[in-house]
Design a protein around this motif. Structure first.
Motif, PDB file in Angstrom:
ATOM      1  N   MET A 162       0.832  -1.214   0.000  1.00  0.00           N
ATOM      2  CA  MET A 162       0.000   0.000   0.000  1.00  0.00           C
ATOM      3  C   MET A 162       0.862   1.258   0.000  1.00  0.00           C
ATOM      4  SD  MET A 162      -3.127  -0.771  -0.312  1.00  0.00           S
ATOM      5  CE  MET A 162      -2.602  -2.112  -1.387  1.00  0.00           C
ATOM      6  N   MET A 163       1.975   1.247   0.729  1.00  0.00           N
ATOM      7  CA  MET A 163       2.891   2.383   0.721  1.00  0.00           C
ATOM      8  C   MET A 163       3.413   2.617  -0.691  1.00  0.00           C
ATOM      9  SD  MET A 163       6.434   3.100   0.514  1.00  0.00           S
ATOM     10  CE  MET A 163       7.221   1.599   1.034  1.00  0.00           C
ATOM     11  N   ALA A 164       3.769   1.545  -1.382  1.00  0.00           N
ATOM     12  CA  ALA A 164       4.280   1.672  -2.747  1.00  0.00           C
ATOM     13  C   ALA A 164       3.206   2.222  -3.683  1.00  0.00           C
ATOM     14  CB  ALA A 164       4.778   0.314  -3.246  1.00  0.00           C
ATOM     15  N   ALA A 165       1.969   1.799  -3.490  1.00  0.00           N
ATOM     16  CA  ALA A 165       0.877   2.337  -4.312  1.00  0.00           C
ATOM     17  C   ALA A 165       0.708   3.830  -4.067  1.00  0.00           C
ATOM     18  CB  ALA A 165      -0.422   1.586  -4.015  1.00  0.00           C
ATOM     19  N   ALA A 166       0.846   4.256  -2.830  1.00  0.00           N
ATOM     20  CA  ALA A 166       0.752   5.688  -2.518  1.00  0.00           C
ATOM     21  C   ALA A 166       1.933   6.460  -3.110  1.00  0.00           C
ATOM     22  CB  ALA A 166       0.679   5.889  -1.003  1.00  0.00           C
ATOM     23  N   LEU A 167       3.120   5.857  -3.091  1.00  0.00           N
ATOM     24  CA  LEU A 167       4.285   6.493  -3.709  1.00  0.00           C
ATOM     25  C   LEU A 167       4.065   6.643  -5.213  1.00  0.00           C
ATOM     26  CD1 LEU A 167       7.192   7.585  -3.383  1.00  0.00           C
ATOM     27  CD2 LEU A 167       7.980   5.241  -3.822  1.00  0.00           C
ATOM     28  N   ARG A 168       3.467   5.632  -5.836  1.00  0.00           N
ATOM     29  CA  ARG A 168       3.160   5.709  -7.264  1.00  0.00           C
ATOM     30  C   ARG A 168       2.296   6.934  -7.543  1.00  0.00           C
ATOM     31  NH1 ARG A 168       0.340   1.080  -8.051  1.00  0.00           N
ATOM     32  NH2 ARG A 168       2.264  -0.065  -8.390  1.00  0.00           N
ATOM     33  N   GLU A 169       1.301   7.167  -6.721  1.00  0.00           N
ATOM     34  CA  GLU A 169       0.439   8.338  -6.892  1.00  0.00           C
ATOM     35  C   GLU A 169       1.233   9.628  -6.711  1.00  0.00           C
ATOM     36  OE1 GLU A 169      -2.822   8.544  -7.890  1.00  0.00           O
ATOM     37  OE2 GLU A 169      -2.461   6.419  -8.318  1.00  0.00           O
ATOM     38  N   SER A 170       2.131   9.666  -5.749  1.00  0.00           N
ATOM     39  CA  SER A 170       2.929  10.869  -5.485  1.00  0.00           C
ATOM     40  C   SER A 170       3.876  11.203  -6.625  1.00  0.00           C
ATOM     41  CB  SER A 170       3.750  10.696  -4.202  1.00  0.00           C
ATOM     42  OG  SER A 170       2.905  10.614  -3.088  1.00  0.00           O
ATOM     43  N   LEU A 171       4.394  10.190  -7.315  1.00  0.00           N
ATOM     44  CA  LEU A 171       5.380  10.412  -8.375  1.00  0.00           C
ATOM     45  C   LEU A 171       4.782  10.416  -9.777  1.00  0.00           C
ATOM     46  CD1 LEU A 171       8.357   8.220  -7.106  1.00  0.00           C
ATOM     47  CD2 LEU A 171       8.040  10.681  -6.872  1.00  0.00           C
ATOM     48  N   ARG A 172       3.519  10.078  -9.894  1.00  0.00           N
ATOM     49  CA  ARG A 172       2.885   9.898 -11.199  1.00  0.00           C
ATOM     50  C   ARG A 172       3.097  11.088 -12.135  1.00  0.00           C
ATOM     51  NH1 ARG A 172      -2.574   7.374 -11.031  1.00  0.00           N
ATOM     52  NH2 ARG A 172      -1.311   5.566 -11.463  1.00  0.00           N
ATOM     53  N   ASP A 173       2.899  12.303 -11.666  1.00  0.00           N
ATOM     54  CA  ASP A 173       2.996  13.486 -12.534  1.00  0.00           C
ATOM     55  C   ASP A 173       4.406  13.739 -13.057  1.00  0.00           C
ATOM     56  OD1 ASP A 173       0.301  13.864 -12.185  1.00  0.00           O
ATOM     57  OD2 ASP A 173       0.530  15.438 -10.672  1.00  0.00           O
ATOM     58  N   SER A 174       5.407  13.142 -12.427  1.00  0.00           N
ATOM     59  CA  SER A 174       6.790  13.390 -12.843  1.00  0.00           C
ATOM     60  C   SER A 174       7.229  12.492 -13.984  1.00  0.00           C
ATOM     61  CB  SER A 174       7.725  13.155 -11.660  1.00  0.00           C
ATOM     62  OG  SER A 174       7.801  11.778 -11.347  1.00  0.00           O
ATOM     63  N   GLY A 175       6.471  11.450 -14.277  1.00  0.00           N
ATOM     64  CA  GLY A 175       6.880  10.480 -15.279  1.00  0.00           C
ATOM     65  C   GLY A 175       7.657   9.306 -14.679  1.00  0.00           C
ATOM     66  N   ALA A 176       7.925   9.349 -13.385  1.00  0.00           N
ATOM     67  CA  ALA A 176       8.584   8.239 -12.710  1.00  0.00           C
ATOM     68  C   ALA A 176       7.574   7.094 -12.540  1.00  0.00           C
ATOM     69  CB  ALA A 176       9.117   8.667 -11.349  1.00  0.00           C
ATOM     70  N   THR A 177       8.081   5.882 -12.489  1.00  0.00           N
ATOM     71  CA  THR A 177       7.217   4.716 -12.318  1.00  0.00           C
ATOM     72  C   THR A 177       7.506   4.029 -10.989  1.00  0.00           C
ATOM     73  OG1 THR A 177       8.766   3.277 -13.476  1.00  0.00           O
ATOM     74  CG2 THR A 177       7.045   4.288 -14.800  1.00  0.00           C
ATOM     75  N   VAL A 178       6.487   3.420 -10.422  1.00  0.00           N
ATOM     76  CA  VAL A 178       6.633   2.632  -9.212  1.00  0.00           C
ATOM     77  C   VAL A 178       5.912   1.311  -9.463  1.00  0.00           C
ATOM     78  CG1 VAL A 178       6.168   2.475  -6.728  1.00  0.00           C
ATOM     79  CG2 VAL A 178       6.724   4.703  -7.752  1.00  0.00           C
ATOM     80  N   THR A 179       6.634   0.207  -9.210  1.00  0.00           N
ATOM     81  CA  THR A 179       6.110  -1.111  -9.514  1.00  0.00           C
ATOM     82  C   THR A 179       6.260  -2.016  -8.290  1.00  0.00           C
ATOM     83  OG1 THR A 179       6.817  -0.837 -11.798  1.00  0.00           O
ATOM     84  CG2 THR A 179       6.333  -3.079 -11.074  1.00  0.00           C
ATOM     85  N   ASN A 180       5.209  -2.746  -7.969  1.00  0.00           N
ATOM     86  CA  ASN A 180       5.264  -3.818  -6.977  1.00  0.00           C
ATOM     87  C   ASN A 180       5.397  -5.125  -7.740  1.00  0.00           C
ATOM     88  OD1 ASN A 180       4.864  -2.814  -4.246  1.00  0.00           O
ATOM     89  ND2 ASN A 180       2.823  -2.185  -4.893  1.00  0.00           N
ATOM     90  N   VAL A 181       6.309  -5.991  -7.291  1.00  0.00           N
ATOM     91  CA  VAL A 181       6.385  -7.346  -7.838  1.00  0.00           C
ATOM     92  C   VAL A 181       6.149  -8.323  -6.704  1.00  0.00           C
ATOM     93  CG1 VAL A 181       7.872  -6.741  -9.787  1.00  0.00           C
ATOM     94  CG2 VAL A 181       8.903  -7.454  -7.648  1.00  0.00           C
ATOM     95  N   PHE A 182       5.508  -9.443  -7.020  1.00  0.00           N
ATOM     96  CA  PHE A 182       5.074 -10.393  -6.008  1.00  0.00           C
ATOM     97  C   PHE A 182       5.586 -11.804  -6.294  1.00  0.00           C
ATOM     98  CE2 PHE A 182       2.046  -6.941  -6.243  1.00  0.00           C
ATOM     99  CZ  PHE A 182       1.900  -6.581  -4.916  1.00  0.00           C
ATOM    100  N   PRO A 183       6.875 -12.055  -6.029  1.00  0.00           N
ATOM    101  CA  PRO A 183       7.376 -13.417  -6.252  1.00  0.00           C
ATOM    102  C   PRO A 183       6.800 -14.377  -5.230  1.00  0.00           C
ATOM    103  CG  PRO A 183       9.105 -12.005  -5.379  1.00  0.00           C
ATOM    104  CD  PRO A 183       7.907 -11.155  -5.579  1.00  0.00           C
TER     105      PRO A 183
END
Length: 183
Positions: A162-183
């Motif tokens: 959930m923290m990573a999903a919130a970070l994705r929202e915070s960085l979205r406008d900059s063009g940066a990407t945030v990805t969760n992977v679930f091995p």
């Protein structure tokens, strides 16, 4: 929804936590093959990175980092100033039942999986935003499906997701990407 263009890693700089073994070591190898200029390979004990240092020479920069040590995390964020990609992989196993579980152990799981990665991502976010880079959080399927063997492990990974999903929202406008992977 438009497709995000694939970015080349040629000349990029990456920071990988838990880089000395397992998935972290595999990320280091894959990044090197993909053409990154430098990998900041983080481990609690940089001596464990000697085989990778012998393989990759100056392209691999060993970094001492204990994810539960806020001062060490802050120092890494101050000293490593050219990161395009953060691979937040450091972690630990956890087991035991909820009832009667040792509170210090449960807190340590959250330090390793949530608070340490958050501090690191938060500290590196300005440069990742500026460089339109990315963050990969290595979670676990246990973040999505309760591990009966390790419910606090599951809880810490779910919180990190959930923290990573919130970070994705915070960085979205900059063009940066945030990805969760679930091995």
């Amino acid at each position: 929804m438009p497709e995000t263009p694939r970015r080349s890693l040629d000349g990029a700089r990456a920071l990988v936590t838990g880089a000395n073994r397992g998935i972290g070591a595999a990320f280091v190898d894959a990044l090197m093959v993909a053409g990154v200029e430098r990998v900041y390979a983080c481990s609690r004990d940089p001596r464990t990175l000697e085989p990778a240092m012998a393989r990759y020479g100056a392209r691999l920069a060993p970094v001492e980092l204990e994810m539960t040590d806020a001062d060490q995390v802050a120092r890494v964020c101050r000293t490593v100033q050219d990161v395009d990609l953060l691979v937040s992989n450091a972690g630990r196993e956890g087991s035991g039942r909820v009832v009667g579980h040792d509170e210090q152990d449960a807190r340590h799981l959250f330090e390793v999986h949530l608070w340490g990665p958050w501090r690191l991502a938060d500290g590196l976010a300005p440069m990742i935003r500026e460089r339109q880079g990315g963050v990969i959080f290595v979670q676990s399927i246990a973040a999505l499906v309760l591990s009966r063997r390790g419910p606090f492990y599951s809880a810490s990974k779910a919180a990190a997701t959930m923290m990573a999903a919130a970070l994705r929202e915070s960085l979205r406008d900059s063009g940066a990407t945030v990805t969760n992977v679930f091995p």
